[in-house]
Design a protein around this motif. Structure first.
Motif, PDB file in Angstrom:
ATOM      1  N   VAL A 232     -24.541  42.891 -12.604  1.00 20.64           N
ATOM      2  CA  VAL A 232     -24.595  41.891 -11.527  1.00 20.64           C
ATOM      3  C   VAL A 232     -24.642  40.447 -12.033  1.00 20.64           C
ATOM      4  CG1 VAL A 232     -25.749  43.555 -10.011  1.00 20.64           C
ATOM      5  CG2 VAL A 232     -27.135  41.893 -11.295  1.00 20.64           C
ATOM      6  N   GLY A 233     -24.913  40.267 -13.319  1.00 20.90           N
ATOM      7  CA  GLY A 233     -25.111  38.902 -13.814  1.00 20.90           C
ATOM      8  C   GLY A 233     -23.837  38.190 -14.226  1.00 20.90           C
ATOM      9  N   GLY A 234     -22.791  38.973 -14.471  1.00 19.05           N
ATOM     10  CA  GLY A 234     -21.552  38.351 -14.938  1.00 19.05           C
ATOM     11  C   GLY A 234     -21.788  37.627 -16.249  1.00 19.05           C
ATOM     12  N   SER A 235     -21.115  36.514 -16.422  1.00 18.45           N
ATOM     13  CA  SER A 235     -21.238  35.781 -17.685  1.00 18.45           C
ATOM     14  C   SER A 235     -22.208  34.612 -17.549  1.00 18.45           C
ATOM     15  CB  SER A 235     -19.857  35.274 -18.104  1.00 18.45           C
ATOM     16  OG  SER A 235     -19.338  34.456 -17.073  1.00 18.45           O
ATOM     17  N   ARG A 236     -23.036  34.651 -16.500  1.00 17.80           N
ATOM     18  CA  ARG A 236     -23.991  33.566 -16.289  1.00 17.80           C
ATOM     19  C   ARG A 236     -24.926  33.374 -17.473  1.00 17.80           C
ATOM     20  NH1 ARG A 236     -23.641  35.689 -11.570  1.00 17.80           N
ATOM     21  NH2 ARG A 236     -23.431  34.411  -9.699  1.00 17.80           N
ATOM     22  N   SER A 237     -25.339  32.146 -17.677  1.00 14.25           N
ATOM     23  CA  SER A 237     -26.474  31.847 -18.539  1.00 14.25           C
ATOM     24  C   SER A 237     -27.707  32.491 -17.918  1.00 14.25           C
ATOM     25  CB  SER A 237     -26.619  30.323 -18.605  1.00 14.25           C
ATOM     26  OG  SER A 237     -27.669  29.967 -19.451  1.00 14.25           O
ATOM     27  N   MET A 238     -28.596  33.027 -18.733  1.00 15.47           N
ATOM     28  CA  MET A 238     -29.767  33.738 -18.203  1.00 15.47           C
ATOM     29  C   MET A 238     -30.946  33.619 -19.148  1.00 15.47           C
ATOM     30  SD  MET A 238     -30.568  36.682 -20.073  1.00 15.47           S
ATOM     31  CE  MET A 238     -31.084  37.986 -18.931  1.00 15.47           C
ATOM     32  N   ALA A 239     -32.115  33.934 -18.637  1.00 16.66           N
ATOM     33  CA  ALA A 239     -33.308  34.068 -19.461  1.00 16.66           C
ATOM     34  C   ALA A 239     -34.053  35.313 -19.020  1.00 16.66           C
ATOM     35  CB  ALA A 239     -34.206  32.836 -19.320  1.00 16.66           C
ATOM     36  N   THR A 240     -34.848  35.839 -19.951  1.00  9.51           N
ATOM     37  CA  THR A 240     -35.673  37.006 -19.672  1.00  9.51           C
ATOM     38  C   THR A 240     -37.138  36.574 -19.660  1.00  9.51           C
ATOM     39  OG1 THR A 240     -34.090  38.391 -20.859  1.00  9.51           O
ATOM     40  CG2 THR A 240     -36.290  39.319 -20.480  1.00  9.51           C
ATOM     41  N   PHE A 241     -37.894  37.046 -18.694  1.00  9.96           N
ATOM     42  CA  PHE A 241     -39.329  36.774 -18.639  1.00  9.96           C
ATOM     43  C   PHE A 241     -40.069  38.062 -18.950  1.00  9.96           C
ATOM     44  CE2 PHE A 241     -37.192  33.575 -16.273  1.00  9.96           C
ATOM     45  CZ  PHE A 241     -37.911  32.412 -16.504  1.00  9.96           C
ATOM     46  N   GLU A 242     -40.819  38.058 -20.045  1.00  8.29           N
ATOM     47  CA  GLU A 242     -41.611  39.225 -20.428  1.00  8.29           C
ATOM     48  C   GLU A 242     -42.998  39.026 -19.813  1.00  8.29           C
ATOM     49  OE1 GLU A 242     -43.763  41.563 -21.053  1.00  8.29           O
ATOM     50  OE2 GLU A 242     -44.334  40.898 -23.064  1.00  8.29           O
TER      51      GLU A 242
END
Lengths: 347, 347
Positions: A232-242
């Motif tokens: 669902v994210g495609g090539s978007r910039s993203m971050a992960t929150f742990e």
């Protein structure tokens, strides 16, 4: 007066705490509500270890804080909202009867004390407490104290999102939907981050994640949230929150997070933890550890709640009196049953 | 022709390697010099483990690379400089006799292969090798091949500095003064970062650190580089470069690094490693893992060396023929004796 304190590793209720008297620069408030924070549960079980690690740590500015002595009663409760009863002498403070909240620190003549784990003065698990007049924020818009007490945990989420470097239109994966993960989701939603993919073992917490703004929720036993992200994210910039904070979780996130992305560690893992540096190196990951918030973020969270931009009501799963604090700490071990339990001293 | 290859966990010299023949888009070069990289020593000892970890890792784009088969001979040597002997058919490439270098990858019809650890074709520890014509850079200013071969490790340092977020006037601590740490110091100096505090157990490496631009060097047995930093760094913004890559080093850096600072992990620790997340959380540290460089950084490093902005000559402590590669791998275990050993096939 009555207060719940940490004594010999257990939460204990006392009825003999001295009434606090406001000095110059201080405000006396009647505590109307105080949330129980996951850090408080950590502190009860791992307080000594936390302080040992803190003592070994170098590189922090000396703010003159007095670390708590665990052989004496420790006052706790840092997610509070109270009504002003009295203002100290020669002090420019809010008028009596004003509903206020504050960042949980106290500015004194000798430095800064915290209002989270201290032998020095009652905190939010008490009938009454002192605040620094200069740090109090009036609760606006007739917002009830029970909601204003969520300002602090919501500020933790906002701060984590601010440190993530994300912008509107970027996406996110949130691992863990306890109060911290849910606060992150609320702040992400408000910023315009989408899609937000959230994972938690608990169906109740996954439902809350949707309520707070997650676009996709997943039980990690069924599917990795990163597998969902790749759909669902495609090539978007993203971050992960742990936002789990148990040993092994950071290494798993390092293993599966997208290359070149940032991982914001907002879950507090108190134990030593094993990681595989090669995962980080091979994908040039960035790991941002975060803690707390600044006063501006705290004020912004109060504003967001008061304006109705963030609805914290669904997070409150129980309200208990001071006498039930020990039992409430036990209940919070079950994520399916509870999210945020509020201590309401008038109950 | 002759080449040193990894066979059954040992560097072995072969005299029966097929002569490479340039196809379309390819250039045949006579290898003039090729540096031995610390990663190559790692790979000899931990290659299987590295590949297992790599196989477990998710979240990387599929570039169609063929991982090396360790049961067959593996060609190595990725810090090379060579002279053009021939250009493939229908290929726009550099003229014969041109001295060239290249990022150690090969663009083929089926994807991208690396020129670092591969069964497919000879790399820099060979008499001759193929390069992608489109990736070759002409060595300017009459720079000798032995110096141009240092372009690759210098680019690693430049990339780490670019990812650090540092600007001119900021400071830095560099932990470990092997070739990578020294390349970091050179790039920091060129950027205008000061003071640069560098630490290493080896006096010879500390001397090289000063030569490359460190302002203060320290034996960590005598004093922590962070103690030195707190004396000479003032309140400057700073970053720490972890260029050692052995277990326990990252945790120690987390323990002592200044609050709110960035740690750039450029040392490759191949083993699992234990960290104390609370150090990171309590100080809101940022950990940036880095790997390699991009073609622009590679070209910039070649330029810096050719213009005399970075003098790599002091780093070269020995030159050996292909036949001495196995012995050179053993010698590099002693940091006091050697820094960069160049393989010069004509010797």
């Amino acid at each position: 007066m009555r207060a719940a304190v940490l004594r010999q590793g257990q939460m204990t209720v006392r009825d003999d705490v001295d009434e606090p008297v406001p000095g110059q620069g201080e405000v006396l408030v009647q505590v109307e509500a105080c949330g129980i924070c996951g850090s408080d549960l950590h502190f009860v079980h791992h307080g000594a270890a936390m302080m040992e690690v803190g003592a070994r740590m170098e590189g922090t500015p000396d703010l003159g804080r007095t670390p708590p002595d665990l052989s004496r009663d420790v006052f706790m409760g840092h997610e509070f909202c109270g009504r002003v009863l009295d203002v100290g002498p020669l002090t420019d403070g809010p008028a009596p009867d004003t509903l206020v909240t504050s960042v949980p620190i106290m500015v004194t003549a000798t430095g800064i004390d915290d209002l989270a784990y201290t032998n020095l003065r009652p905190c939010g698990y008490s009938e009454r407490m002192l605040l620094s007049a200069m740090l109090t924020l009036e609760v606006p818009n007739g917002l009830p104290a029970t909601h204003a007490a969520l300002t602090e945990p919501m500020a933790v989420g906002l701060h984590a999102v601010n440190r993530s470097g994300l912008h509107a239109g970027d996406g996110a994966v949130v691992v863990g939907c306890g109060p911290v993960g849910l606060a992150v989701i609320a702040a992400l939603r408000l910023l315009g981050v989408a899609p937000i993919v959230a994972s938690d073992f608990s169906p109740a917490r996954r439902n809350l994640a949707v309520t707070m703004g997650a676009d996709e929720v997943v039980d990690p036993r069924d599917e990795s949230p990163f597998a969902v992200w790749s759909r669902v994210g495609g090539s978007r910039s993203m971050a992960t929150f742990e936002a789990v904070g148990v040993p092994g979780m950071l290494d798993e996130v390092l293993r599966v997070a997208p290359a070149q992305s940032r991982i914001v560690v907002v879950g507090v893992c108190m134990q030593p933890d094993a990681i595989t540096p090669f995962y980080g190196i091979g994908k040039e990951l960035n790991v941002q550890f975060v803690l707390g918030y600044d006063p501006t973020e705290f004020a912004a969270s109060l504003h967001s709640i008061a304006e109705g931009d963030i609805d914290v009501a669904p997070l409150i799963t129980a309200q208990v009196g001071i006498g039930d604090v020990p039992r409430a700490f036990e209940l919070l071990a079950d994520p399916e049953e509870h999210c945020k339990i509020l201590v309401v001293p008038s109950r």
